[in-house]
Design a protein around this motif. Sequence first.
Motif, short mmCIF file in Angstrom:
data_model
loop_
_atom_site.label_atom_id
_atom_site.label_comp_id
_atom_site.label_asym_id
_atom_site.label_seq_id
_atom_site.Cartn_x
_atom_site.Cartn_y
_atom_site.Cartn_z
N GLU A 123 6.11 -11.17 2.64
CA GLU A 123 5.17 -10.63 3.61
C GLU A 123 4.16 -9.74 2.91
O GLU A 123 4.43 -9.21 1.83
CB GLU A 123 5.91 -9.79 4.67
N ARG A 124 3.03 -9.54 3.53
CA ARG A 124 1.99 -8.66 3.00
C ARG A 124 2.45 -7.21 3.06
O ARG A 124 3.14 -6.81 4.00
CB ARG A 124 0.72 -8.86 3.81
N ASP A 125 2.08 -6.42 2.06
CA ASP A 125 2.39 -4.99 2.00
C ASP A 125 3.88 -4.68 1.94
O ASP A 125 4.33 -3.63 2.39
CB ASP A 125 1.74 -4.23 3.17
N HIS B 229 -0.65 -1.70 -2.90
CA HIS B 229 -0.42 -1.43 -1.49
C HIS B 229 0.43 -0.18 -1.41
O HIS B 229 1.00 0.28 -2.39
CB HIS B 229 0.24 -2.63 -0.78
N ARG C 97 -2.80 -5.77 -7.90
CA ARG C 97 -2.79 -5.64 -6.44
C ARG C 97 -1.97 -4.41 -6.08
O ARG C 97 -0.86 -4.23 -6.57
CB ARG C 97 -2.19 -6.89 -5.78
#
Length: 127
Positions: free
Chosen positions: A25-27, A95, A93
């Motif tokens: 999943e994102r983040d 987060h 990247r």
Amino acid sequence: MQLPAEAVAATVLIQVVQISGLPTERDVAYPGKTVAHWTGSEAAAALTLIESLPGSAQHRCGFWPGWSVRAYDDSLDLALFEAAFCFTCHEVRMHGTAVPATLATQFFDPEAPPARNLLSLFRTTVS
């Protein structure tokens, strides 16, 4: 490379993670094995090194990062930020609770001395 300044100032612990895959999943934290914990001057030096990474153009590889760092404040609760490094496509990247959208994707020169030093630091954590 630019890190969230307030998060850098608040960081008391960095986890170094040898990434084993991509998050589902994102983040979400990158899966992998925590191979080191850096505190005090060691954490500060690592953050300074990361901030000194010179920029680069994007190279396409599909983004398969090998390493990440997770920065925590003294609550040691949620990571202020996680930065995942792909030394093939020159991409980082990020987060986390302290990461604005403008810093979420950045590019660095993996051949520059600071990047080589960072990769060497990562690699020595598993020797």
